[in-house]
Design an enzyme around this catalytic site. Sequence first.
Site, PDB file in Angstrom:
ATOM      1  N   GLY A 134       0.857  -1.194   0.000  1.00 35.85           N
ATOM      2  CA  GLY A 134       0.000   0.000   0.000  1.00 35.85           C
ATOM      3  C   GLY A 134       0.885   1.234   0.000  1.00 35.85           C
ATOM      4  O   GLY A 134       0.570   2.265   0.598  1.00 35.85           O
ATOM      5  N   ALA A 135       2.014   1.113  -0.710  1.00 39.56           N
ATOM      6  CA  ALA A 135       3.088   2.106  -0.587  1.00 39.56           C
ATOM      7  C   ALA A 135       2.758   3.447  -1.234  1.00 39.56           C
ATOM      8  O   ALA A 135       3.452   4.435  -0.986  1.00 39.56           O
ATOM      9  CB  ALA A 135       4.377   1.534  -1.174  1.00 39.56           C
ATOM     10  N   ILE A 153      -0.992   6.469   4.504  1.00 34.76           N
ATOM     11  CA  ILE A 153      -0.117   6.157   5.645  1.00 34.76           C
ATOM     12  C   ILE A 153       1.328   6.038   5.157  1.00 34.76           C
ATOM     13  O   ILE A 153       2.257   6.591   5.757  1.00 34.76           O
ATOM     14  CB  ILE A 153      -0.574   4.852   6.339  1.00 34.76           C
ATOM     15  CG1 ILE A 153      -1.944   5.063   6.998  1.00 34.76           C
ATOM     16  CG2 ILE A 153       0.452   4.392   7.373  1.00 34.76           C
ATOM     17  CD1 ILE A 153      -2.556   3.818   7.603  1.00 34.76           C
ATOM     18  N   SER A 154       1.493   5.346   4.049  1.00 34.84           N
ATOM     19  CA  SER A 154       2.857   5.141   3.540  1.00 34.84           C
ATOM     20  C   SER A 154       3.520   6.455   3.149  1.00 34.84           C
ATOM     21  O   SER A 154       4.754   6.576   3.215  1.00 34.84           O
ATOM     22  CB  SER A 154       2.829   4.195   2.340  1.00 34.84           C
ATOM     23  OG  SER A 154       2.395   2.923   2.766  1.00 34.84           O
ATOM     24  N   ARG A 163     -13.590  -0.762   2.665  1.00 31.15           N
ATOM     25  CA  ARG A 163     -15.004  -1.129   2.534  1.00 31.15           C
ATOM     26  C   ARG A 163     -15.647  -0.237   1.485  1.00 31.15           C
ATOM     27  O   ARG A 163     -15.548   0.979   1.581  1.00 31.15           O
ATOM     28  CB  ARG A 163     -15.670  -0.915   3.893  1.00 31.15           C
ATOM     29  CG  ARG A 163     -16.999  -1.575   4.025  1.00 31.15           C
ATOM     30  CD  ARG A 163     -17.490  -1.401   5.453  1.00 31.15           C
ATOM     31  NE  ARG A 163     -18.511  -2.353   5.772  1.00 31.15           N
ATOM     32  CZ  ARG A 163     -18.715  -2.848   6.977  1.00 31.15           C
ATOM     33  NH1 ARG A 163     -17.956  -2.497   7.967  1.00 31.15           N
ATOM     34  NH2 ARG A 163     -19.679  -3.683   7.189  1.00 31.15           N
ATOM     35  N   ASP A 189      -3.771   2.652  18.852  1.00 37.15           N
ATOM     36  CA  ASP A 189      -4.746   2.728  19.948  1.00 37.15           C
ATOM     37  C   ASP A 189      -4.017   2.966  21.280  1.00 37.15           C
ATOM     38  O   ASP A 189      -4.470   3.740  22.126  1.00 37.15           O
ATOM     39  CB  ASP A 189      -5.562   1.431  20.002  1.00 37.15           C
ATOM     40  CG  ASP A 189      -6.078   1.057  18.618  1.00 37.15           C
ATOM     41  OD1 ASP A 189      -6.747   1.897  18.007  1.00 37.15           O
ATOM     42  OD2 ASP A 189      -5.763  -0.039  18.127  1.00 37.15           O
ATOM     43  N   HIS A 243      -8.427  -4.484  17.096  1.00 37.96           N
ATOM     44  CA  HIS A 243      -8.348  -3.086  16.648  1.00 37.96           C
ATOM     45  C   HIS A 243      -9.713  -2.750  16.040  1.00 37.96           C
ATOM     46  O   HIS A 243      -9.913  -2.833  14.822  1.00 37.96           O
ATOM     47  CB  HIS A 243      -7.232  -2.909  15.622  1.00 37.96           C
ATOM     48  CG  HIS A 243      -7.278  -1.550  14.976  1.00 37.96           C
ATOM     49  ND1 HIS A 243      -7.017  -0.397  15.656  1.00 37.96           N
ATOM     50  CD2 HIS A 243      -7.607  -1.170  13.715  1.00 37.96           C
ATOM     51  CE1 HIS A 243      -7.184   0.638  14.852  1.00 37.96           C
ATOM     52  NE2 HIS A 243      -7.545   0.199  13.660  1.00 37.96           N
TER      53      HIS A 243
END
Length: 353
Positions: free
Chosen positions: A11-12, A16-17, A92, A159, A187
């Site tokens: 998922g680079a 987030i990456s 989703r 978290d 999570h």
Amino acid sequence: MKQPVRIAVTGAAGNISYSLLFKIAAGEMLGPDQPVILQLLEVPQAMDKLRGVAMELEDCAFPLVHGISLHDNPFDCFKGVHYAMLVGARPRSKGMERSDLLEANAVIFAEQGKALNDVANRDVKALVVGNPANTNCLILSRNAPDLSPTQFCAMTRLDHNRAQGILANKLGINPGDIEGVCIWGNHSPTMYPDLHHAQILGDEAAIDMVDEQWYKEEYTPRIQKRGAEIIEWRGFSSAASAAQASLDHMRDWALGSDGRIVSMGVISDGSYGVAKGIYYSFPAICDFGGYQIIQNLYINDYGQAMMKKTEAELLEEKAAVEHLLPKETAASHEAQSTSSRTEATYYQADRIC
Ligand code: NAX
């Protein structure tokens, strides 16, 4: 100069990456003297975007980066990797049921598990960030029968960090003054953020410094649903904080948590009566490149009920993908009985009970 280590990030080209890769490249994960080779995975449709990210990494001229390779196939991407940060997952989409989401991700993580099994370094450490992280991690591990289930973790460090940061803000203290916060379970909004073992500056019980009603009715649901709160304000899901948490998790796992308690989604060995064979978040200490679940913490009735609820959700998720899981191996049985060693000498349980 140390030999470079190989780090895969999936998922680079995602959000987030976009934060994580630059931190790894700057040495924030494995230290300023550890060169890295980045092996990046994306879906074929995102390869152009990934190329752009790689160009930016190149433009930073990070001295620690000894190579970057881009892949759309996990069997190429995971060759020889020492660390795998599995961030990419199927989100989703409209009309998708929870079971559809679990199944769509099962396909991705089954393939990636097989790839890690076949081509990764035998000591690889794999961290699943992509949701549903705990069950994705189960699928990954079960598809890698030649690796130990203790080489896989699901991320609950975000978290954990949230629990510490929000408590610090409430008490008007520095987050670094708090030790012993922990997250139990999944999570997801069923997770149990536990303050009963946390201490402030090593001598005051955190739970005694907060109002019980605030703890149960405001703090707990806030940690459980913090992701949604971020989306509400920012318009996007957590990215920089998730990148920081994944880096924190991998750094501590690889280099040790220096006696600090961290939360990690790890294979349950039956500790605290949690069903064996699911990836459940426990309080742990990391050292010598491994982790140990902390034993003998006192859990009150409230805590036990919370822990059961999140366990039940994980068992439901497991049941939903059971037909896709390969059979358990002897190695996974062994890990379920040995992942927490009670003879730990470098952690004194009574310090935080
Ligand atoms: P993005 O949608 O920005 O990026 C995900 C990337 O993964 C996309 O570029 C997509 O093309 C890629 N991808 C999808 N399937 C892939 C596959 N089979 N192989 C390789 N790449 C693939 O999402 P982002 O905000 O970066 O979040 C990534 C994942 O982290 C999501 O599943 C998200 O739900 C999860 N999170 C998990 C957290 C945790 O604490 N465990 C917190 C943050 C985050 O919500």
